[in-house]
Design an enzyme around this catalytic site. Sequence first.
Site, PDB file in Angstrom:
ATOM      1  CB  CYS A   8       2.508  -9.157  -3.808  1.00  0.00           C
ATOM      2  SG  CYS A   8       1.962  -8.702  -2.146  1.00  0.00           S
ATOM      3  CB  CYS A  31       7.819  -5.353   0.861  1.00  0.00           C
ATOM      4  SG  CYS A  31       6.206  -5.741   1.557  1.00  0.00           S
ATOM      5  NE  ARG A  66      -6.193   7.099  -9.762  1.00  0.00           N
ATOM      6  CZ  ARG A  66      -6.360   7.128  -8.448  1.00  0.00           C
ATOM      7  NH1 ARG A  66      -5.994   6.104  -7.723  1.00  0.00           N
ATOM      8  NH2 ARG A  66      -6.874   8.179  -7.869  1.00  0.00           N
ATOM      9  CB  CYS A 108       5.128  -6.531  -5.611  1.00  0.00           C
ATOM     10  SG  CYS A 108       5.685  -4.937  -4.948  1.00  0.00           S
ATOM     11  CB  CYS A 119      -0.980   8.414  -4.188  1.00  0.00           C
ATOM     12  SG  CYS A 119      -2.514   8.964  -4.907  1.00  0.00           S
ATOM     13  CB  CYS A 130      -8.202   4.424  -3.018  1.00  0.00           C
ATOM     14  SG  CYS A 130      -7.415   4.086  -4.605  1.00  0.00           S
ATOM     15  CB  CYS A 185      -4.068   8.865  -1.770  1.00  0.00           C
ATOM     16  SG  CYS A 185      -4.396   7.087  -1.882  1.00  0.00           S
TER      17      CYS A 185
HETATM   18  N1  SAM Z   1       2.712  -2.420   0.507  1.00  0.00           N
HETATM   19  C1  SAM Z   1       1.420  -1.891   0.485  1.00  0.00           C
HETATM   20  C2  SAM Z   1       0.383  -2.898   0.052  1.00  0.00           C
HETATM   21  O1  SAM Z   1       0.662  -3.769  -0.730  1.00  0.00           O
HETATM   22  O2  SAM Z   1      -0.748  -2.786   0.523  1.00  0.00           O
HETATM   23  C3  SAM Z   1       1.283  -0.647  -0.362  1.00  0.00           C
HETATM   24  C4  SAM Z   1       2.060  -0.510  -1.644  1.00  0.00           C
HETATM   25  S1  SAM Z   1       1.641  -1.667  -2.952  1.00  0.00           S
HETATM   26  C5  SAM Z   1       2.912  -1.410  -4.091  1.00  0.00           C
HETATM   27  C6  SAM Z   1       0.164  -0.974  -3.649  1.00  0.00           C
HETATM   28  C7  SAM Z   1      -0.492  -1.704  -4.780  1.00  0.00           C
HETATM   29  O3  SAM Z   1       0.252  -1.524  -5.964  1.00  0.00           O
HETATM   30  C8  SAM Z   1      -0.634  -3.216  -4.675  1.00  0.00           C
HETATM   31  O4  SAM Z   1      -1.706  -3.603  -3.886  1.00  0.00           O
HETATM   32  C9  SAM Z   1      -0.859  -3.609  -6.112  1.00  0.00           C
HETATM   33  O5  SAM Z   1      -2.241  -3.644  -6.383  1.00  0.00           O
HETATM   34  C10 SAM Z   1      -0.179  -2.497  -6.909  1.00  0.00           C
HETATM   35  N2  SAM Z   1       0.988  -3.006  -7.648  1.00  0.00           N
HETATM   36  C11 SAM Z   1       2.174  -3.377  -7.128  1.00  0.00           C
HETATM   37  N3  SAM Z   1       3.005  -3.822  -8.082  1.00  0.00           N
HETATM   38  C12 SAM Z   1       2.338  -3.730  -9.257  1.00  0.00           C
HETATM   39  C13 SAM Z   1       2.656  -4.052 -10.603  1.00  0.00           C
HETATM   40  N4  SAM Z   1       3.826  -4.579 -10.939  1.00  0.00           N
HETATM   41  N5  SAM Z   1       1.725  -3.824 -11.552  1.00  0.00           N
HETATM   42  C14 SAM Z   1       0.516  -3.311 -11.216  1.00  0.00           C
HETATM   43  N6  SAM Z   1       0.162  -2.987  -9.965  1.00  0.00           N
HETATM   44  C15 SAM Z   1       1.050  -3.206  -8.984  1.00  0.00           C
HETATM   45 FE1  SF4 Z   2       4.935  -5.482  -0.273  1.00  0.00          FE
HETATM   46 FE2  SF4 Z   2       4.688  -5.075  -2.874  1.00  0.00          FE
HETATM   47 FE3  SF4 Z   2       3.030  -6.746  -1.667  1.00  0.00          FE
HETATM   48 FE4  SF4 Z   2       2.876  -4.075  -1.142  1.00  0.00          FE
HETATM   49  S1  SF4 Z   2       2.459  -5.100  -3.099  1.00  0.00           S
HETATM   50  S2  SF4 Z   2       2.801  -5.756   0.324  1.00  0.00           S
HETATM   51  S3  SF4 Z   2       5.034  -3.526  -1.336  1.00  0.00           S
HETATM   52  S4  SF4 Z   2       5.257  -7.030  -1.871  1.00  0.00           S
END
Ligand code: SAM
Ligand code: SF4
Length: 324
Positions: free
Chosen positions: A60, A56, A263, A63, A100, A191, A131
């Site tokens: 973030c 990606c 949740r 992530c 989901c 959500c 979802c």
């Molecule tokens: N890439 C898309 C996005 O970010 O909108 C969808 C997938 S992303 C993994 C979905 C959500 O997972 C993120 O917005 C974040 O809130 C949560 N998330 C990701 N990594 C995480 C982590 N290590 N611990 C807790 N929540 C996490």
């Molecule tokens: Fe990409 Fe992870 Fe951020 Fe979703 S949360 S946009 S998968 S870097």
Amino acid sequence: MTDQHIRHDWELDEILGLFEQPLNDLLFRAQSVHRRYHPANEVQISTLLSIKTGGCPEDCKYCPQSVHYDTGLDAHNLLAVDDVVNAARKARDAGATRFCMGAAWRNPTNSQTRRVGELIEAVKELGMETCATLGMLTPSQARTLAAAGLDYYNHNLDTSPGYYGEIITSRSYQDRLDTLASVRDAGINVCCGGIVGMGETLEDRAGLLHQLANLPDHPESVPINNLVQVEGTPLHGVEPLPPLELARCIAVARILMPESVIRLSAGRTELSDEAQALCFMAGAGSIFCGDQLLTTPNPSFDDDMEMFDDLGLSPREAPVTGGA
Ligand code: SAM
Ligand code: SF4
Ligand code: DTB
């Protein structure tokens, strides 16, 4: 008829005041609100599947799927319909009512959106709610997903507007609000929640809930994720949030958004059954079940069902939609 208890004009100070109440008072109030709007001892179960993993472009800091961090993840492209349907059937047979699908995209293309639409149609045929969480959406992409029958779209605000810049620089808070508005306008349930335990302050947790509670409509589902720390991500090693603070956060969300399902989301492997029991007392009404979240571990279905037995909780029945 409008419900006078459903407010969209919360002040930050009022929310901080809730957080600072004695725990007994806070939990009592949250559980009272919970029982007024939701069955006391039922918990809705969702199961996650990463339909497109890793690579990606976003940054973030929490992530494992970002290209900016080396986390040793096995990346893969969008899964085939059969693979997704098999995973969904397995989840349904284990007791999940919602499936989901998550994709590590900044945003899908229109053709990717149509392909996810096919996945949604196939999963709905199993009689499950669907979802998806695919990143930012345009209004027309949201309508494409709605036409495929998508029940919920997950898109989190993640944290307070003030702390957001410390966590993500590749998209703005306003981008997120715009996607939420597109989802809402397309008639899909929203959500939307965030992550705690990212080194934020109590004011930031209150600030996140302030944003959520003052949206024009409360999200139908509010995931409170406890950061899953992954080696290689910048947030690995941050001081974990004490479980009591997580319970407080769930309780305050419960009070601010009475009709929403809160949740107890990612991060349960780090919580004892006792800590989770407090979160249910605080008004959590849904969890993710299944060995894996998107890319990180989650308690097994069997362990969760044992915990449900111990706590006298039962999985919420599936909505009646048919399916084979
Ligand atoms: N890439 C898309 C996005 O970010 O909108 C969808 C997938 S992303 C993994 C979905 C959500 O997972 C993120 O917005 C974040 O809130 C949560 N998330 C990701 N990594 C995480 C982590 N290590 N611990 C807790 N929540 C996490
Ligand atoms: Fe990409 Fe992870 Fe951020 Fe979703 S949360 S946009 S998968 S870097
Ligand atoms: C949400 O709020 N939490 C889920 C779901 N929505 C998509 C994701 C949690 C991801 C945890 C890290 C991982 O497994 O990759």
